[in-house]
Design an enzyme around this catalytic site. Structure first.
Site, PDB file in Angstrom:
ATOM      1  N   LYS A 196      47.082  53.715 109.623  1.00 55.17           N
ATOM      2  CA  LYS A 196      46.926  53.601 108.168  1.00 55.17           C
ATOM      3  C   LYS A 196      48.027  52.709 107.622  1.00 55.17           C
ATOM      4  CE  LYS A 196      46.735  56.247 103.899  1.00 55.17           C
ATOM      5  NZ  LYS A 196      46.754  57.569 103.265  1.00 55.17           N
ATOM      6  N   LYS A 249      42.507  52.144 108.663  1.00 59.02           N
ATOM      7  CA  LYS A 249      42.377  52.049 107.214  1.00 59.02           C
ATOM      8  C   LYS A 249      43.423  51.112 106.656  1.00 59.02           C
ATOM      9  CE  LYS A 249      42.943  54.941 103.217  1.00 59.02           C
ATOM     10  NZ  LYS A 249      43.331  56.220 102.701  1.00 59.02           N
TER      11      LYS A 249
END
Ligand code: PBG
Ligand code: ZN
Length: 327
Positions: A196, A249
């Site tokens: 992330k 992400k």
């Protein structure tokens, strides 16, 4: 064999030929729909999210209704985000048995067959808006693990199928796995936000769920876009700690990472097409610079890069058949 014998354009001659030769498809089961549920909203109330045109914060009742409507259109899974009435230093409402997400899990498991996935983090629930607990301006790693594990456990107790830690503290997957196992939730899956990035594409989301950090930024825990090899390490560690599904992400600016992670680990892999990716496409379409086809094209790129699952705010449009590809 080269030209004039080899003619690649033969492969593109008609829509039917192009269609039968497709190597990538998008299916309803590929999609995970992020649902924002706000505790203080009454039944019948949904709040339009200004920074994400077409997306809403729902009351519990309306979130359940929307999930049912989408299930009828083929939706298989949802990712729940809660907006609590009250915030405090440690994000107590994140792990309260009667918290808004816990209530939503119970309702959805009772009234639908959806796979219920929950975002496990503290930032919507803490007064300072950070994903872990804070002391003296520092985001404490090890102290945060307890609160994150309690949050995951409370979701599992409410019936969540999959818990998805998004905080990026070191060791959270192991801590959550251990807590779940000790409490008899060996079968609850963990989908970790493994790679992330500290991304500017989250801005509309933070506005949507009121989780912008009150001081500093998230760069001491979310990853730097400059170092792809770090993604491999993060993912490897999360797998070793017990992650069942791994996630990258954002998606569009990190397609190389999705591909690398899928190729290297051959694990179930999810990609999160985040709020900024959504709003950017919507803004371009609204301005008339691009057409709706750009949405399908960007979703295809995520699937092609190796994602098995796509978390996307475009899920309703896809299921409603509003994104039919015309390539
Ligand atoms: C926070 C969290 C974020 C998103 C999901 N969970 C953003 C952040 O780090 O502030 C982003 C989702 C999106 O932008 O769509 N743990
Ligand atoms: Zn967070």
């Amino acid at each position: 064999m080269i030209f004039p014998f080899r003619r690649m354009r033969r492969l593109r001659k008609t829509p039917q030929i192009r269609k039968i030769l497709r190597e990538t498809t998008l299916n309803p089961e590929d999609f995970i729909y992020p649902l924002f549920i706000q505790e203080e909203l009454e039944k019948g109330d949904k709040k339009h999210i200004e920074t994400m045109p077409g997306q809403y914060r729902y009351s519990l009742e309306d979130a359940v209704e929307e999930a049912k409507r989408l299930e009828d259109l083929g939706l298989c899974s949802v990712l729940l985000f809660g907006l609590p009435k009250e915030k405090d230093e440690v994000g107590s409402m994140a792990f309260h048995p009667e918290g808004i997400v816990q209530q939503a899990i119970r309702r959805l498991k009772e009234e639908t067959d959806l796979v219920v996935i929950t975002d496990v983090c503290l930032c919507q629930y803490t007064s300072h808006g950070h994903c872990g607990v804070v002391e003296g301006g520092q985001i404490l790693n090890d102290e945060s693990l307890h609160y994150l594990s309690e949050t995951a456990l409370s979701h599992a107790r409410a019936g969540a199928d999959i818990v998805a830690p998004s905080d990026m503290m070191d060791g959270r997957v192991a801590a959550i796995r251990e807590t779940l196992d000790q409490n008899g939730f060996e079968d609850t899956l963990i989908m970790s936000y493994a790679a992330k990035y500290a991304s500017s594409f989250y801005a509309p989301f933070r506005d949507a769920v009121c989780s912008a950090p009150a001081f500093g930024d998230r760069r001491t825990y979310q990853m730097s876009p400059y170092t792809p090899s770090e993604a491999l390490k993060e993912v490897e560690l999360d797998i070793e700690e017990g992650a069942d599904i791994i996630m990258v992400k954002p998606a569009l600016a990190y397609l190389d990472i999705i591909k690398m992670v899928k190729d290297d680990f051959q694990m179930p892999t999810a990609a999160y097409q985040v709020s900024g990716e959504y709003s950017m496409l919507i803004a371009g379409i609204d301005a008339g610079y691009i057409t709706m086809d750009a949405i399908y094209e960007s979703l295809l790129s995520i699937k092609r890069s190796g994602a098995d699952l796509i978390i996307s705010h475009f899920t309703p449009l896809f299921l409603e058949g509003q994104l039919d590809s015309c390539f």
